[in-house]
Design an enzyme around this catalytic site. Structure first.
Site, mmCIF file in Angstrom:
data_model
loop_
_atom_site.group_PDB
_atom_site.id
_atom_site.type_symbol
_atom_site.label_atom_id
_atom_site.label_comp_id
_atom_site.label_asym_id
_atom_site.label_seq_id
_atom_site.Cartn_x
_atom_site.Cartn_y
_atom_site.Cartn_z
ATOM 1 C CG ASP A 120 -0.749 3.914 5.148
ATOM 2 O OD1 ASP A 120 0.257 4.433 6.026
ATOM 3 O OD2 ASP A 120 -1.883 3.980 5.504
ATOM 4 C CG HIS A 141 -1.332 -1.399 6.018
ATOM 5 N ND1 HIS A 141 -2.089 -0.383 6.674
ATOM 6 C CD2 HIS A 141 -1.786 -0.824 4.601
ATOM 7 C CE1 HIS A 141 -2.337 0.725 5.996
ATOM 8 N NE2 HIS A 141 -2.282 0.509 4.746
ATOM 9 C CB CYS A 184 -5.584 -0.548 4.737
ATOM 10 S SG CYS A 184 -5.626 0.130 2.956
ATOM 11 N NE ARG A 222 -0.785 4.640 8.753
ATOM 12 C CZ ARG A 222 -1.925 4.381 9.124
ATOM 13 N NH1 ARG A 222 -2.240 4.480 10.335
ATOM 14 N NH2 ARG A 222 -2.784 4.070 8.107
ATOM 15 C CB CYS A 234 -0.821 0.001 1.230
ATOM 16 S SG CYS A 234 -1.950 1.341 1.200
HETATM 17 CO CO CO Z 1 -3.354 1.217 3.077
#
Ligand code: CO
Length: 219
Positions: free
Chosen positions: A44, A98, A101, A46, A42
């Site tokens: 993302d 994750h 998400c 993080r 992803c």
């Molecule tokens: Co995500």
């Protein structure tokens, strides 16, 4: 104008530190990259592939998009997979989702966010496909976590069903596709045990993986 000076300073300090440990590091890397892994994750912020796996530059080839989706007609993702398999000869493809998400949550709730809705429609399809399972969960948090896991399993299947992987397997190329999920709360990776190294019993093993999730849900 904000010129993000701090990022350049960080970069110089980082490069200097690497050279201090290995003076030829960048010269060696500049000549060739030979990663063993392709990471599909992803976007993302993080979930940075290299940091959470402790891998150095040159060790992992990376494709990221919102909610780590592998779409059969996405030329971008397919090109990454083809290059990784046919040119770089990676040994492992890791689809890593994750928990927490945002893309998966929006798909679960059917949010209207704009253009991204069209992309997340692929995750909504997964939600609808597995609704009999998801609807048995009591809280939205459980549904969210579960859909994050189901999304990984489905995307692993999508990778396995690309012409690139099927051709590689039929040539006898040694390549395994894995499904993992990362906890943004604890920084830990979990193996979802959906690993495929060939096409043998692939549908049965997919159903087993989903069934295993249903058993967890029933508890
Ligand atoms: Co995500």
């Amino acid at each position: 104008m904000q010129n993000l000076r701090e990022l350049f300073e960080n970069n110089r300090a980082w490069a200097a530190k690497i050279i201090e440990q290995d003076p030829a590091f960048f010269q060696k890397l500049a000549k060739i990259q030979r990663p063993d892994y392709l990471w599909i994750g992803c976007s993302d912020s993080r979930v940075p592939a290299n940091q959470i796996t402790g891998l150095q530059p040159g060790e992992v080839f990376v494709h990221r998009n919102v909610a780590n989706v592998v779409v059969h007609t996405d030329l971008n993702c397919l090109s990454v997979i083809q290059y990784a398999v046919d040119v770089l000869n990676v040994k492992h493809i890791i689809v890593c989702g994750h928990y927490g998400c945002g893309g998966v949550k929006s798909a679960l709730q059917g949010d209207r966010l704009g253009l991204i809705d069209n992309w997340l429609r692929h995750v909504e399809d997964i939600r609808d496909k597995h609704w009999p399972l998801l609807s048995r969960l009591k809280t939205q948090r459980q549904q969210w976590d579960n859909l994050c896991e189901l999304n990984v399993i489905e995307q692993v299947m999508h990778v396995c069903r690309t012409s690139v992987i099927r051709d590689a397997w039929s040539r006898g190329q040694n390549i395994t596709v894995h499904g993992w999920i990362y906890g943004v709360n604890d920084g830990l990776l979990k193996n979802l045990h959906v690993s495929f190294e060939d096409e043998k019993d692939i549908d049965m093993r997919y159903r087993d993986a989903v069934e295993k999730l249903s058993i967890t849900v029933a508890r």
